[in-house]
Design an enzyme around this catalytic site. Structure first.
Site, PDB file in Angstrom:
ATOM      1  N   ALA A 175      18.424 -36.381   8.336  1.00 39.62           N
ATOM      2  CA  ALA A 175      19.479 -35.513   7.318  1.00 39.62           C
ATOM      3  C   ALA A 175      19.349 -34.058   7.722  1.00 39.62           C
ATOM      4  CB  ALA A 175      18.577 -35.658   5.857  1.00 39.62           C
ATOM      5  N   GLU A 248      20.578 -50.074   5.776  1.00 32.78           N
ATOM      6  CA  GLU A 248      19.813 -50.034   4.417  1.00 32.78           C
ATOM      7  C   GLU A 248      20.737 -48.926   3.567  1.00 32.78           C
ATOM      8  OE1 GLU A 248      18.058 -48.435   1.550  1.00 32.78           O
ATOM      9  OE2 GLU A 248      16.556 -47.848   3.172  1.00 32.78           O
ATOM     10  N   GLU A 456      13.982 -53.941   8.397  1.00 34.83           N
ATOM     11  CA  GLU A 456      12.989 -52.944   9.137  1.00 34.83           C
ATOM     12  C   GLU A 456      11.735 -53.373   8.499  1.00 34.83           C
ATOM     13  OE1 GLU A 456      15.651 -49.083   9.261  1.00 34.83           O
ATOM     14  OE2 GLU A 456      14.793 -49.094   7.719  1.00 34.83           O
TER      15      GLU A 456
END
Length: 474
Positions: A175, A248, A456
């Site tokens: 990010a 996700e 995951e």
């Protein structure tokens, strides 16, 4: 001290030709920490090329050697935890203790996949006497990972560690709001002996980077954690190249609170589960469906605890909840609270931003929230708890499953019979009974429906990074 971020390409930190302002900001003060390096198309191409060049050597490295690199990186993460946690708190705002916990959890992930690197088992298939049939596992290739700002270290670790363990190389886009913590983790891997080019880090304009990564034929697999709309967009981009995806996506976790609870224990668990990281957690408890027999007492106790939470700078040891991570979040939460009240909900704690420097919002509890309120349909991603009474368990299960998300769901009950019924009835990839811990290094984690697909963590975590090849020898 905050370290100025840079791009990491081919094992070398690189200055970008362009930088962006008002992106890397301390959310407790609103002050810029550094200008963000913006990767251009040439930088991204170089990162893809570096990963492609490194892939043959890394994929052929002995699993025990790959395991050693990951284990050494885990040790470095733990050794540098104090500095990394401070950087994470400066960028993200979360409590320093929460940041240290995240660094430790990321180290656990690298340790786990250090072990899994040695267990990419194939099998011999029984066959005729003069033939041999084998199923062998091989790394999928170059991987692109895209991770969010709320947990910039652990979410990236859950992607990078299994990819490297499997023998893949990586182009990583963390990010933009939290570049420093992600870079610090990458430096741990390089210092642990990861070859140059096996892990590359780029920042910039997310749409530009993801479009270029998705279009690159060298990229074989993409792992993304983020919002459902962006996930849908990336899935469309991936379709042309038939790229493997792990998604996700968003959540809107329900909590079913039964009438048989130990009230104080249930409240302590629920309040901590709601306000961790200021509610900026994909698995955060959000919609509380509370049995009518205990509803008033539960709501009152929850509101009392919410009002007592000390909000402040995450670096202050007295702080119990930090700021929201960016300037977009307070107005988004204000809009949800105003809409819920207009629909008939009652504010019983908080409900407004905290004026002054930084991006602070009060721990908020809304009671009697109707199903048509926007907050009941949208993921709030903030310190907002929604309370709704119910009479029968089937009614609660229907309400819990009424939104299209299915990432995490929870229940508080002292009855094993209720626990089993709730676990079966909740449509979610993760179910917590009397706990709000949704994942760990050794357990599978992932959602269903609009919360994405793929897993995951755990032994399942490496599956997405491996392909099975059938070999028939005659």
């Amino acid at each position: 001290m905050y370290i100025k971020p840079s791009l990491l390409i081919g094992g070398t930190e690189r200055e970008a030709r362009e930088h962006g302002d008002d992106i890397v900001v301390n959310p407790a003060t609103g002050v810029q920490l550094a200008a963000l390096p913006i990767a251009d198309a040439g930088d991204i191409s170089d990162a893809i090329a570096a990963a492609s060049t490194a892939f043959p050597g890394w994929s052929e490295t002995a699993p025990v050697q790959r395991a050693r690199v990951l284990a050494d990186a885990a040790a470095l993460l733990r050794a540098r935890a104090d500095d990394l946690a401070r950087m994470l708190t400066l960028e993200n705002g979360k409590l320093l203790a929460e940041a240290k916990g995240e660094i430790g959890a990321a180290a656990d992930v690298f340790d786990w996949f250090s072990g899994e690197a040695r267990r990419g088992y194939g099998r011999v298939i029984p066959s005729a006497a003069d033939t041999r049939m084998l199923a062998i596992r091989e790394p999928v290739g170059v991987v692109a990972t895209l991770s969010p700002w709320n947990f910039p270290v652990i979410t990236a670790a859950k992607k990078i560690a299994p990819a490297l363990a499997a023998g893949c190389t990586v182009v990583m886009k963390p990010a933009e709001e939290t570049p420093g913590a992600a870079l610090a983790m990458a430096r741990c891997l390089l210092d642990a002996g990861l070859p140059a080019g096996a892990l590359n880090v780029v920042f910039g304009r997310p749409a530009d980077i993801s479009s270029q990564l998705m279009a690159a034929p060298e990229i074989a697999k993409v792992s993304f954690t983020g919002s459902t709309p962006v996930g849908r967009h990336l899935a469309r981009l991936a379709a042309d190249g038939l790229k493997r995806l792990t998604m996700e996506l968003g959540g809107h976790a329900p909590v079913i609170v039964m009438d048989d609870i130990d009230m104080d224990r249930a409240l302590d668990l629920a309040v901590a589960g709601k306000f961790r990281n200021a509610g900026q957690v994909c698995t955060s408890a959000t919609r509380f469906f509370v049995h009518g027999k205990v509803y008033d007492k539960f709501v009152a106790g929850f509101a009392d605890r919410a009002r007592s939470i000390r909000v402040g700078d995450g670096l202050d040891p007295q702080t119990q909840m930090g700021p929201l991570a960016n300037r977009r979040r307070p107005p988004a939460l204000e809009r949800l609270v105003e809409d819920a009240v207009a629909c008939g909900a009652e504010v019983v704690a908080g409900g407004a931003r905290i004026e002054g420097q930084g991006f602070f919002f009060q721990p908020t509890v809304l009671a009697g929230v109707p199903a048509n309120a926007a907050a009941m349909q949208e993921e709030p991603f903030g310190p907002l708890a929604l309370m709704v009474p119910f009479r029968e368990l089937d009614e609660a299960l229907d309400a819990a499953n009424s939104v299209p998300y299915g990432l995490a769901a929870y229940a508080l009950t002292e009855s094993s019979r209720n626990a089993r019924r709730i676990a079966r009835g909740l449509k979610s990839g993760v179910v917590g009974i009397n706990t709000f811990a949704a994942s760990s290094a050794e357990t599978p984690f992932g959602g269903i429906r609009d919360s994405g697909y793929g897993l995951e963590g755990g032994i399942e975590g490496m599956e997405a990074y491996l392909v099975t090849k059938f070999v028939h020898e005659h």
